[in-house]
Design a protein around this motif. Structure first.
Motif, mmCIF file in Angstrom:
data_model
loop_
_atom_site.group_PDB
_atom_site.id
_atom_site.type_symbol
_atom_site.label_atom_id
_atom_site.label_comp_id
_atom_site.label_asym_id
_atom_site.label_seq_id
_atom_site.Cartn_x
_atom_site.Cartn_y
_atom_site.Cartn_z
ATOM 1 N N LEU A 261 0.875 -1.110 0.012
ATOM 2 C CA LEU A 261 0.072 -0.056 0.098
ATOM 3 C C LEU A 261 0.889 1.308 -0.107
ATOM 4 O O LEU A 261 0.659 2.161 -0.628
ATOM 5 C CB LEU A 261 -0.909 0.002 1.183
ATOM 6 N N ARG A 262 1.853 1.193 0.746
ATOM 7 C CA ARG A 262 2.854 2.398 0.820
ATOM 8 C C ARG A 262 3.584 2.688 -0.615
ATOM 9 O O ARG A 262 3.543 3.873 -0.973
ATOM 10 C CB ARG A 262 3.966 2.020 1.757
ATOM 11 N N PRO B 289 -7.464 2.739 2.456
ATOM 12 C CA PRO B 289 -8.330 1.391 2.633
ATOM 13 C C PRO B 289 -9.795 1.725 3.095
ATOM 14 O O PRO B 289 -10.764 1.028 2.773
ATOM 15 C CB PRO B 289 -7.395 0.771 3.485
ATOM 16 N N VAL C 246 -7.543 -5.701 -0.899
ATOM 17 C CA VAL C 246 -6.676 -5.243 0.438
ATOM 18 C C VAL C 246 -6.452 -5.966 1.252
ATOM 19 O O VAL C 246 -7.400 -6.751 1.909
ATOM 20 C CB VAL C 246 -7.014 -3.849 0.728
ATOM 21 N N VAL D 41 -1.776 -4.637 -1.687
ATOM 22 C CA VAL D 41 -2.792 -4.679 -2.552
ATOM 23 C C VAL D 41 -2.675 -5.838 -3.586
ATOM 24 O O VAL D 41 -1.384 -5.747 -4.201
ATOM 25 C CB VAL D 41 -2.888 -3.199 -3.031
ATOM 26 N N ARG E 93 0.060 -3.252 4.983
ATOM 27 C CA ARG E 93 -1.150 -3.647 4.078
ATOM 28 C C ARG E 93 -0.549 -3.959 2.588
ATOM 29 O O ARG E 93 0.443 -3.005 2.128
ATOM 30 C CB ARG E 93 -2.318 -2.553 3.856
ATOM 31 N N MET F 95 -10.706 3.118 -1.765
ATOM 32 C CA MET F 95 -10.438 1.660 -2.017
ATOM 33 C C MET F 95 -11.772 0.687 -1.626
ATOM 34 O O MET F 95 -11.796 -0.223 -2.519
ATOM 35 C CB MET F 95 -9.267 0.989 -1.465
ATOM 36 N N MET G 145 -1.970 6.664 3.172
ATOM 37 C CA MET G 145 -2.035 5.183 3.452
ATOM 38 C C MET G 145 -3.231 5.059 4.561
ATOM 39 O O MET G 145 -4.056 3.934 4.580
ATOM 40 C CB MET G 145 -0.706 4.717 4.245
ATOM 41 N N ALA H 78 0.547 4.171 -2.772
ATOM 42 C CA ALA H 78 0.126 5.546 -1.863
ATOM 43 C C ALA H 78 0.987 6.583 -2.779
ATOM 44 O O ALA H 78 0.417 7.809 -2.783
ATOM 45 C CB ALA H 78 0.257 5.430 -0.571
#
Length: 336
Positions: free
Chosen positions: A49-50, A111, A136, A145, A143, A115, A107, A53
């Protein structure tokens, strides 16, 4: 009608277009869509996720410098992601990547908000698009994806450049509706078309909003209005066709039917357009035009509003499914 759009071409690409073109989307949808296409175009099956993002946050920062990203009626709180993006924009641009504060805000919000909603169909009782593009997983600490095969199919398709252009055009149109003063004008008057530049413009300032092709081609499944084969801007030579040729205007005395408006303009292969010339449209072309316009009517303002105004000007309600076919038939009958 969103169901009809998908039924005409039941593919992952149509699901993507449902989400981008007809969803209840705001700026974060487009930022997420661009980040997802970028990751999937690399052939990835998952991404932290980072890492997702970062392009998500930076695309919003870049757009904040160009246009408002929310209606002036919306007052964002201090913890709102857009508020953080505005505060961190200058430093993020200087660094060439989001600051840690902006990245953390992205971040946290992604979610919980965009998302969760990206797959939702606008106004369809909580229904989702037929294909999912990501899931996710993981914990709040890290996290992940998971990118689906459907997303890679879209991102790696022959229309990938066109899909990116459609997303950018849709974002530009939404941004224009947020602009002070212009948004009200778009709701009241719709948009205009600059035929020399082939650009959609707002009537208030005559400022370019988006290219005609990029703004509408997705609603006709990326296909030529004339031959119905795939049309790929950047690969194919593209023209914007007057489905009812402008020369027919002389056959409509006193009818006040604008043949230079969005409802009658559609992307086509340039060779198809040249071969058609001033010939009247075929039954197939008229059906495709009606379906395309019905699809646009399922999108948010201002393209929807523009078509509504055309229908209302000629005695239709501007909201009933099937009215575009009725209107097009009336035009054809008047032409004899």
């Amino acid at each position: 009608m969103t169901v009809e759009f998908f039924r005409e071409e039941p593919t992952a690409r149509s699901s993507w277009r449902l989400a981008v073109l007809m969803g209840a989307n705001v700026r974060t949808y487009f930022a997420l869509g661009g980040a997802l296409l970028g990751a999937a175009a690399e052939g990835r099956t998952d991404i932290l996720l980072r890492d997702l993002a970062k392009p998500y946050a930076m695309s919003l920062v870049e757009h904040l410098a160009q246009a408002p990203q929310a209606s002036s009626k919306v007052v964002a709180g201090g913890l709102d992601f857009l508020s953080v993006a505005r505060e961190e924009a200058a430093e993020s641009v200087r660094l060439g990547s989001p600051t840690e504060k902006l990245l953390a805000a992205a971040m946290k919000s992604m979610p919980a908000m965009v998302m969760q909603k990206f797959h939702n169909l606008r106004g369809d009782g909580g229904a989702e698009v037929p294909h999912r593009f990501y899931e996710v997983t993981g914990t709040s600490r890290e996290r992940v994806v998971k990118l689906t095969d459907h997303l890679r199919e879209v991102a790696l398709s022959e229309q990938k450049a066109s899909l990116q252009a459609e997303l950018a055009a849709r974002w530009s149109i939404v941004e224009t509706s947020f602009a002070a003063g212009v948004g009200r004008s778009l709701v009241e008057e719709g948009v205009a078309v600059d035929l020399e530049a082939l650009q959609i413009t707002d009537k208030e300032r005559r400022r370019s909003v988006a290219g005609v092709t990029e703004a509408v081609i997705g609603f006709q499944h990326g296909r030529c209005i004339i031959c119905a084969e795939l049309l790929t801007p950047g690969v194919d030579d593209v023209a914007v066709d007057h489905v009812f040729p402008y020369s027919f205007k002389r056959l409509l005395p006193g009818a006040d039917i604008d043949l230079d408006a969005i409802w009658n303009l559609a992307p086509a292969h340039r060779p198809c357009n040249g071969q058609k010339s001033n010939q009247p449209p075929t039954q197939g072309q008229l059906i495709r035009l009606a379906l395309r316009n019905e699809a646009i009517m399922q999108s948010p303002h201002p393209l929807k509003r523009t078509l509504q105004l055309t229908l209302k000007r000629h005695g239709f309600t501007g909201g009933r499914v099937g009215e575009w076919w009725d209107f097009i038939q009336e035009v054809r009958n008047q032409l004899g």
